[in-house]
Scaffold this motif. Sequence first.
Motif, short mmCIF file in Angstrom:
data_model
loop_
_atom_site.label_atom_id
_atom_site.label_comp_id
_atom_site.label_asym_id
_atom_site.label_seq_id
_atom_site.Cartn_x
_atom_site.Cartn_y
_atom_site.Cartn_z
N MET A 91 0.83 -1.04 0.15
CA MET A 91 0.12 -0.43 -0.02
C MET A 91 0.80 1.02 -0.01
SD MET A 91 -3.25 -0.60 2.87
CE MET A 91 -3.77 0.48 2.72
N PHE A 92 2.38 1.36 -0.38
CA PHE A 92 2.94 2.57 0.37
C PHE A 92 3.98 2.08 -1.00
CE2 PHE A 92 2.05 0.49 4.44
CZ PHE A 92 1.49 2.16 4.76
N ASP A 93 3.95 3.99 -1.76
CA ASP A 93 4.78 4.16 -2.17
C ASP A 93 6.31 4.67 -1.69
OD1 ASP A 93 6.60 5.15 -4.47
OD2 ASP A 93 5.87 6.79 -4.68
N CYS A 94 7.46 3.81 -1.57
CA CYS A 94 8.10 3.84 -0.58
C CYS A 94 9.48 4.10 -0.78
CB CYS A 94 9.49 2.02 0.17
SG CYS A 94 9.66 2.44 1.40
N ALA A 95 9.89 4.97 -1.90
CA ALA A 95 10.63 5.37 -2.43
C ALA A 95 10.39 6.71 -2.36
CB ALA A 95 10.94 4.98 -3.97
N ASN A 96 9.32 7.44 -2.57
CA ASN A 96 8.98 8.74 -2.54
C ASN A 96 8.17 8.94 -1.31
OD1 ASN A 96 9.87 8.58 -5.16
ND2 ASN A 96 8.06 8.41 -6.11
N GLY A 97 8.35 8.05 -0.34
CA GLY A 97 7.18 8.31 0.55
C GLY A 97 7.68 8.01 2.10
N VAL A 98 8.78 7.71 1.92
CA VAL A 98 8.78 6.91 3.86
C VAL A 98 10.37 7.60 4.22
CG1 VAL A 98 9.72 4.92 4.72
CG2 VAL A 98 7.72 4.80 3.41
N SER A 99 10.08 8.06 5.74
CA SER A 99 11.13 8.51 6.28
C SER A 99 11.34 7.51 7.26
CB SER A 99 10.69 9.79 6.62
OG SER A 99 10.75 11.12 5.71
N ILE A 100 12.71 7.26 7.25
CA ILE A 100 12.85 7.20 8.47
C ILE A 100 14.01 7.36 9.66
CG2 ILE A 100 14.64 4.57 9.43
CD1 ILE A 100 13.99 3.43 6.27
N ASP A 101 13.64 7.30 10.40
CA ASP A 101 15.12 8.31 11.67
C ASP A 101 15.11 7.22 13.01
OD1 ASP A 101 16.07 10.74 12.93
OD2 ASP A 101 13.87 10.23 14.53
N VAL A 102 16.56 6.67 13.06
CA VAL A 102 16.98 5.84 13.59
C VAL A 102 17.67 6.87 14.54
CG1 VAL A 102 18.26 4.20 14.23
CG2 VAL A 102 16.64 3.66 12.35
N ARG A 103 17.39 6.60 15.97
CA ARG A 103 18.27 7.46 16.80
C ARG A 103 18.87 7.04 18.36
NH1 ARG A 103 17.32 14.09 15.71
NH2 ARG A 103 16.40 13.80 14.09
N SER A 104 19.89 6.81 18.85
CA SER A 104 20.43 6.23 19.69
C SER A 104 20.91 7.06 21.57
CB SER A 104 21.40 5.27 19.08
OG SER A 104 22.83 6.21 19.01
N TYR A 105 20.20 7.06 22.38
CA TYR A 105 20.26 7.74 23.11
C TYR A 105 21.19 7.25 24.83
CZ TYR A 105 17.03 10.25 21.29
OH TYR A 105 16.06 11.20 19.99
N PRO A 106 21.68 7.70 25.94
CA PRO A 106 22.69 6.61 26.66
C PRO A 106 21.87 6.22 27.74
CG PRO A 106 23.20 9.15 26.62
CD PRO A 106 21.91 8.83 25.40
N SER A 107 20.74 7.00 27.12
CA SER A 107 19.59 6.15 28.09
C SER A 107 18.29 6.81 28.36
CB SER A 107 19.58 6.68 30.02
OG SER A 107 19.50 8.00 30.30
N PHE A 108 16.98 5.90 28.94
CA PHE A 108 16.32 6.39 28.28
C PHE A 108 15.45 7.43 28.50
CE2 PHE A 108 15.06 1.79 28.30
CZ PHE A 108 14.28 1.58 26.64
N ALA A 109 15.85 8.17 29.97
CA ALA A 109 15.81 9.14 30.68
C ALA A 109 16.43 10.22 29.35
CB ALA A 109 16.75 9.76 31.65
N GLY A 110 17.04 10.47 28.11
CA GLY A 110 18.37 11.05 27.75
C GLY A 110 17.49 11.29 26.57
N VAL A 111 16.13 10.52 26.06
CA VAL A 111 14.93 10.39 25.09
C VAL A 111 14.21 11.68 24.96
CG1 VAL A 111 13.51 9.32 23.38
CG2 VAL A 111 15.55 7.71 24.98
#
Length: 186
Positions: A91-111
């Motif tokens: 159902m998706f036009d992935c090449a033109n529409g999906v954005s991916i955000d992957v971020r790392s943090y040292p702890s849950f409190a720092g999110v």
Amino acid sequence: MPPFTASKTNILRRFGRNRRGSAVVEFALVAPIFLAVLFAIIELALVFFASQILETVTQDTARLVMTGQAQDIKYTKEQFKDIVCAKLTVMFDCANGVSIDVRSYPSFAGVNIDAPIDAAKVFIDDTKYCPGKDGDVVVVRLFYPWPVFVPGLGFNLTNLANGKRLLTATAAFQNEPFPTPGVTCS
């Protein structure tokens, strides 16, 4: 004798008693409301179904990061997006529409996660790819601007200025222990 001899009151009385065509008139009155509700239900079902697909793909691909597979193979943002797009085929036009955000943090409190939509209802594409090392807290988010087909009728699903709805799926987790290769963030 003239061809028309009935009185005007007799014609009105016969017209008032005649029920032929009343179903058509009633349907003409009810049909627009019925169709509007029907299209709203279909639209909402499609949005929920697409959201569920996006959530499932987010969980599946986030597992690659959580177990260290993405770090071990040293995926780039584009390679990780290719894996996501391979799972979003229907159902998706992935090449033109999906954005991916992957971020790392040292702890849950720092999110600290900012809203992806600004005050002008525009998607802020400030995505990064940083899968982190073992023990890091990681937040994986997928975004997709879903086209809304029935925006009017008092039932408006849009949350973007361009008449679309931003579907968002999120997975937050702590990376499992794994040998940490060089982690690159982009």
